[in-house]
Scaffold this motif. Structure first.
Motif, PDB file in Angstrom:
ATOM      1  N   PHE A 217       0.577  -1.152  -0.007  1.00 31.15           N
ATOM      2  CA  PHE A 217      -0.095   0.043   0.207  1.00 31.15           C
ATOM      3  C   PHE A 217       0.724   1.223   0.093  1.00 31.15           C
ATOM      4  CE2 PHE A 217      -3.007  -3.127   1.659  1.00 31.15           C
ATOM      5  CZ  PHE A 217      -4.043  -2.703   1.059  1.00 31.15           C
ATOM      6  N   ASP A 218       0.370   2.375  -0.524  1.00 32.75           N
ATOM      7  CA  ASP A 218       0.849   3.663  -0.404  1.00 32.75           C
ATOM      8  C   ASP A 218      -0.264   4.320   0.153  1.00 32.75           C
ATOM      9  OD1 ASP A 218       2.004   6.038  -0.706  1.00 32.75           O
ATOM     10  OD2 ASP A 218       1.704   6.434  -2.730  1.00 32.75           O
ATOM     11  N   LYS A 219      -0.060   4.582   1.339  1.00 32.14           N
ATOM     12  CA  LYS A 219      -1.240   5.305   2.316  1.00 32.14           C
ATOM     13  C   LYS A 219      -2.355   4.297   2.195  1.00 32.14           C
ATOM     14  CE  LYS A 219       0.590   9.913   1.846  1.00 32.14           C
ATOM     15  NZ  LYS A 219       0.409  11.240   1.503  1.00 32.14           N
ATOM     16  N   LYS A 220      -3.561   4.560   1.370  1.00 33.53           N
ATOM     17  CA  LYS A 220      -4.559   3.669   1.619  1.00 33.53           C
ATOM     18  C   LYS A 220      -4.908   3.230   0.246  1.00 33.53           C
ATOM     19  CE  LYS A 220      -6.077   4.982   5.625  1.00 33.53           C
ATOM     20  NZ  LYS A 220      -6.330   3.920   6.759  1.00 33.53           N
ATOM     21  N   SER A 221      -3.810   3.521  -0.612  1.00 35.62           N
ATOM     22  CA  SER A 221      -3.979   2.849  -2.069  1.00 35.62           C
ATOM     23  C   SER A 221      -3.155   1.508  -2.343  1.00 35.62           C
ATOM     24  CB  SER A 221      -3.533   3.852  -3.105  1.00 35.62           C
ATOM     25  OG  SER A 221      -4.504   4.886  -3.004  1.00 35.62           O
ATOM     26  N   HIS A 253      -8.092 -13.851   3.930  1.00 36.00           N
ATOM     27  CA  HIS A 253      -6.845 -14.237   4.513  1.00 36.00           C
ATOM     28  C   HIS A 253      -5.488 -13.220   4.081  1.00 36.00           C
ATOM     29  CE1 HIS A 253      -3.338 -17.162   5.356  1.00 36.00           C
ATOM     30  NE2 HIS A 253      -3.609 -16.471   6.614  1.00 36.00           N
ATOM     31  N   LEU A 254      -5.728 -12.764   2.782  1.00 40.46           N
ATOM     32  CA  LEU A 254      -4.607 -11.885   2.208  1.00 40.46           C
ATOM     33  C   LEU A 254      -4.851 -10.701   2.519  1.00 40.46           C
ATOM     34  CD1 LEU A 254      -2.244 -11.435   0.699  1.00 40.46           C
ATOM     35  CD2 LEU A 254      -3.476 -11.330  -1.310  1.00 40.46           C
ATOM     36  N   LEU A 255      -5.750 -10.095   2.842  1.00 41.27           N
ATOM     37  CA  LEU A 255      -6.541  -8.746   3.272  1.00 41.27           C
ATOM     38  C   LEU A 255      -6.058  -8.637   4.726  1.00 41.27           C
ATOM     39  CD1 LEU A 255     -10.059  -8.216   1.797  1.00 41.27           C
ATOM     40  CD2 LEU A 255      -7.941  -7.082   1.102  1.00 41.27           C
ATOM     41  N   LEU A 256      -6.197  -9.490   5.478  1.00 39.86           N
ATOM     42  CA  LEU A 256      -5.808  -9.614   6.950  1.00 39.86           C
ATOM     43  C   LEU A 256      -4.347  -9.312   7.113  1.00 39.86           C
ATOM     44  CD1 LEU A 256      -8.152 -12.100   8.418  1.00 39.86           C
ATOM     45  CD2 LEU A 256      -8.162  -9.533   8.817  1.00 39.86           C
ATOM     46  N   LEU A 257      -3.608 -10.344   6.138  1.00 35.99           N
ATOM     47  CA  LEU A 257      -2.143 -10.321   6.348  1.00 35.99           C
ATOM     48  C   LEU A 257      -1.715  -9.071   5.821  1.00 35.99           C
ATOM     49  CD1 LEU A 257      -1.265 -13.852   4.680  1.00 35.99           C
ATOM     50  CD2 LEU A 257      -0.792 -13.070   6.948  1.00 35.99           C
ATOM     51  N   ASP A 262     -10.142  -6.010  11.396  1.00 35.82           N
ATOM     52  CA  ASP A 262     -10.219  -5.866  12.595  1.00 35.82           C
ATOM     53  C   ASP A 262      -9.029  -5.328  13.270  1.00 35.82           C
ATOM     54  OD1 ASP A 262     -12.174  -5.595  14.944  1.00 35.82           O
ATOM     55  OD2 ASP A 262     -10.541  -6.852  15.855  1.00 35.82           O
ATOM     56  N   THR A 263      -8.841  -4.146  13.890  1.00 33.12           N
ATOM     57  CA  THR A 263      -7.439  -3.660  14.454  1.00 33.12           C
ATOM     58  C   THR A 263      -6.934  -4.627  15.507  1.00 33.12           C
ATOM     59  OG1 THR A 263      -8.061  -1.313  13.790  1.00 33.12           O
ATOM     60  CG2 THR A 263      -6.483  -1.633  15.584  1.00 33.12           C
ATOM     61  N   GLU A 264      -7.874  -5.097  16.428  1.00 32.12           N
ATOM     62  CA  GLU A 264      -7.543  -5.797  17.376  1.00 32.12           C
ATOM     63  C   GLU A 264      -6.878  -7.124  17.075  1.00 32.12           C
ATOM     64  OE1 GLU A 264      -9.411  -8.025  21.642  1.00 32.12           O
ATOM     65  OE2 GLU A 264     -10.582  -6.462  20.364  1.00 32.12           O
ATOM     66  N   GLN A 265      -7.445  -7.702  16.018  1.00 32.82           N
ATOM     67  CA  GLN A 265      -6.901  -8.935  15.490  1.00 32.82           C
ATOM     68  C   GLN A 265      -5.522  -8.809  14.767  1.00 32.82           C
ATOM     69  OE1 GLN A 265      -7.933 -12.788  12.264  1.00 32.82           O
ATOM     70  NE2 GLN A 265      -9.462 -11.005  12.608  1.00 32.82           N
ATOM     71  N   LEU A 266      -5.297  -7.855  14.262  1.00 30.09           N
ATOM     72  CA  LEU A 266      -4.135  -7.363  13.562  1.00 30.09           C
ATOM     73  C   LEU A 266      -2.951  -6.979  14.328  1.00 30.09           C
ATOM     74  CD1 LEU A 266      -5.630  -5.173  10.610  1.00 30.09           C
ATOM     75  CD2 LEU A 266      -4.983  -7.373  10.461  1.00 30.09           C
ATOM     76  N   LYS A 267      -3.349  -6.388  15.409  1.00 30.04           N
ATOM     77  CA  LYS A 267      -2.234  -6.141  16.658  1.00 30.04           C
ATOM     78  C   LYS A 267      -1.852  -7.283  17.068  1.00 30.04           C
ATOM     79  CE  LYS A 267      -3.303  -1.095  17.217  1.00 30.04           C
ATOM     80  NZ  LYS A 267      -3.761   0.070  17.975  1.00 30.04           N
ATOM     81  N   HIS A 268      -2.623  -8.069  17.389  1.00 29.00           N
ATOM     82  CA  HIS A 268      -2.350  -9.196  18.389  1.00 29.00           C
ATOM     83  C   HIS A 268      -1.349 -10.193  17.679  1.00 29.00           C
ATOM     84  CE1 HIS A 268      -3.138 -12.949  20.776  1.00 29.00           C
ATOM     85  NE2 HIS A 268      -3.050 -13.539  19.527  1.00 29.00           N
ATOM     86  N   PRO A 272       0.896  -4.310  10.961  1.00 28.19           N
ATOM     87  CA  PRO A 272       0.540  -2.967  10.991  1.00 28.19           C
ATOM     88  C   PRO A 272      -1.007  -2.870  10.414  1.00 28.19           C
ATOM     89  CG  PRO A 272       2.368  -3.532   9.161  1.00 28.19           C
ATOM     90  CD  PRO A 272       2.043  -4.764  10.159  1.00 28.19           C
ATOM     91  N   VAL A 273      -1.735  -1.832  10.887  1.00 32.52           N
ATOM     92  CA  VAL A 273      -2.995  -1.455  10.378  1.00 32.52           C
ATOM     93  C   VAL A 273      -3.092  -0.612   9.504  1.00 32.52           C
ATOM     94  CG1 VAL A 273      -5.303  -0.787  11.180  1.00 32.52           C
ATOM     95  CG2 VAL A 273      -3.797  -2.054  12.695  1.00 32.52           C
ATOM     96  N   VAL A 274      -3.422  -1.081   8.112  1.00 24.42           N
ATOM     97  CA  VAL A 274      -3.769   0.157   7.208  1.00 24.42           C
ATOM     98  C   VAL A 274      -5.021   0.570   6.992  1.00 24.42           C
ATOM     99  CG1 VAL A 274      -3.709   0.037   4.515  1.00 24.42           C
ATOM    100  CG2 VAL A 274      -2.131  -1.369   5.654  1.00 24.42           C
ATOM    101  N   GLN A 275      -5.969  -0.402   7.426  1.00 19.85           N
ATOM    102  CA  GLN A 275      -7.429   0.120   7.507  1.00 19.85           C
ATOM    103  C   GLN A 275      -8.124  -0.823   8.342  1.00 19.85           C
ATOM    104  OE1 GLN A 275      -9.234   2.833   6.093  1.00 19.85           O
ATOM    105  NE2 GLN A 275     -10.764   2.049   7.628  1.00 19.85           N
ATOM    106  N   HIS A 276      -8.765  -0.191   9.562  1.00 21.64           N
ATOM    107  CA  HIS A 276      -9.770  -0.904  10.452  1.00 21.64           C
ATOM    108  C   HIS A 276     -10.984  -1.153   9.680  1.00 21.64           C
ATOM    109  CE1 HIS A 276     -11.982  -2.494  13.698  1.00 21.64           C
ATOM    110  NE2 HIS A 276     -12.731  -1.330  13.807  1.00 21.64           N
ATOM    111  N   LEU A 277     -11.144  -2.529   9.404  1.00 26.40           N
ATOM    112  CA  LEU A 277     -12.312  -2.992   8.524  1.00 26.40           C
ATOM    113  C   LEU A 277     -12.812  -4.260   9.171  1.00 26.40           C
ATOM    114  CD1 LEU A 277     -13.901  -1.616   6.149  1.00 26.40           C
ATOM    115  CD2 LEU A 277     -12.449  -3.402   4.694  1.00 26.40           C
TER     116      LEU A 277
END
Length: 460
Positions: A217-221, A253-257, A262-268, A272-277
């Motif tokens: 990603f470049d920021k959100k893109s 699965h790829l989106l999460l990777l 979900d921010t909590e799952q990603l941080k666990h 790095p969180v690109v977008q909380h979704l």
């Protein structure tokens, strides 16, 4: 850049590379499809056992299925799951599409989708108001292969169900001959229909055996992807778009990777969180399959073709003529029914096999038999895809929550009872020699559900 060379990926690669102004890269984690057994329709159990072409996923312990870890086969090969599945061609009920349109998705109405259905297919019996005959995807109607197939169709009518000339045409409701993705006696998947004809184009590049690790990603893109090219981790960047077509398991699965979820799952997992979704990976659903098996007292099933000289003869016939039992997926008759009168359109798919065996061949009766399948078409139970690790080589957590919802449990009970009534009709009297599974000890609602929990599997 297209990630995933399955059904959707093959279509995207074909359509986007039609324009010479586009340069397309298709990345697939698995290999090209190969081997004789992958072409033989009746050999679908080999495809389900072959880990060269199958992710061979298993679910987490399913809490409403006796905490079993259940098989979740997914294609890891060019053509994706269309290269290893059962080849049944079912569009879906028109009311499903119209219900989506009624909720605001106007372009998903059946009337809007129908021209695309017709454009996609090349129906062997020819085109009409509902069927296409010039598309790249070959669709072949089944034929009656054994007296048992005819008995099942007759039994459906004797039990009061309707008849459908074409389950993918004017009327889905009722029983009739099924359609399948075969052509001249062999499997015809998305690779054959879309990708193979496009491989000669100079602007299409296909990389196989390449596992994508993350989206860049470049920021959100999204601007590219990082993937493993046979041991070397490389990055590739898209001038236009990054398209993710990994299917219902691998896309989330790829989106999460990649930091989308979900921010909590990603941080666990230290990502790095690109977008909380939080919806990523949620709302997972699948069609549960159950089967009633019956012993047959007449030697008219497909059983002799599964072993010894009979198997050799069937294989030789297919090699020489592309015909016979090997040219069918064995699911030649199917019906679509409502499990109770107040339902507006079918919630049960009823299919038949003139043999008593599981899809992957692991639970088969060593003798003449037949079976009727009870498949939930409109499951209301919901599960999820989650990360088990930040390592892209580690399979995701998969949980379908089969039979979580009361409506699904009710449909199983009702579908089971309707199927038993169908198998008890006069047309089966000369063949019926006792129920093998689940057997005469299963009768009450509680017993039916208890059996379903230990016997159900994915309809895939």
């Amino acid at each position: 850049v297209i990630v995933g060379g399955g059904t959707a990926g093959c279509v995207l690669a074909y359509r986007l590379s039609e324009s010479a102004t586009n340069t397309v890269l298709l990345i697939e984690a698995g290999p090209p499809i190969s081997g004789l057994m992958s072409r033989i329709p009746a050999a679908l159990d080999f495809a389900l056992h072959d880990d060269r072409f199958n992710w061979c996923y298993t679910t987490d312990p399913e809490p409403y299925m006796g905490n079993r870890r259940m098989s979740c086969p997914r294609g890891r090969v060019l053509g994706g799951s269309s290269s290893i599945n059962g080849m049944q061609f079912v569009r879906g009920n028109p009311n499903d599409f119209d219900s989506w349109a009624a909720k605001g998705l106007d372009t998903w109405s059946y009337s809007h989708c129908l021209p695309y259905f017709k454009r996609m297919e090349r129906f062997q019996r020819g085109g009409d108001d509902y069927r296409g005959d010039h598309g790249p995807l070959h669709v072949s109607p089944a034929s009656i292969q054994t007296p048992l197939d005819q008995a099942f169709l007759d039994a459906a009518l004797q039990a009061g169900h309707g008849y459908s000339e074409d389950n993918n045409g004017f009327r889905q409701d009722g029983f009739g001959l099924s359609d399948k993705n075969t052509y001249r006696g062999r499997r015809w998947g998305a690779f054959d229909a879309y990708l193979k004809p496009a491989l000669k184009r100079e602007n299409l590049h296909v990389e196989t055996d390449c596992l994508t690790h993350r989206i860049i990603f470049d920021k959100k893109s999204a601007i590219g992807v990082e993937y493993d090219l046979r041991g070397e981790v490389i990055q590739v960047y898209a001038e236009k778009e990054v398209l993710i077509s990994g299917g219902s398991i691998n896309s989330p699965h790829l989106l999460l990777l990649s930091g989308i979820g979900d921010t909590e799952q990603l941080k666990h997992h230290g990502l790095p969180v690109v977008q909380h979704l939080p919806g990523v990976g949620k709302n997972l659903q699948d069609h549960l399959d159950l089967r009633i098996q019956v012993k047959c007292k007449e030697p008219v099933s497909h059983f002799p073709s599964t072993k010894g000289i009979g198997r050799l003869a069937a294989g030789l016939r297919w090699l020489v003529t592309r015909s016979g039992v090997c040219a069918t997926n064995l699911l030649d008759v199917a019906g679509y029914i409502c499990s109770r009168a107040e339902l507006e359109f079918p919630n049960i798919q009823s299919t038949f096999m003139a043999i008593a065996a599981s899809y992957d061949g692991s639970h088969s009766f060593a003798g003449h038999g037949y079976q009727a399948h009870i498949d939930l078409m409109k499951p209301t139970s919901r599960g999820s895809i989650k990360l088990q690790s930040a390592n892209p080589k580690k399979a995701p957590s998969i949980l379908f929550n089969y039979l979580q919802a009361e409506e699904d449990r009710r449909a199983v009970i009702e579908g089971f009872k309707l199927t038993r009534v169908l198998l008890a009709q006069q047309s089966f009297d000369k063949f019926r020699d006792g129920e093998l599974l689940p057997g005469s000890s299963v009768n009450t609602d509680e017993e039916i559900l208890a059996w379903a929990k230990v016997s159900g599997e994915t309809e895939y």
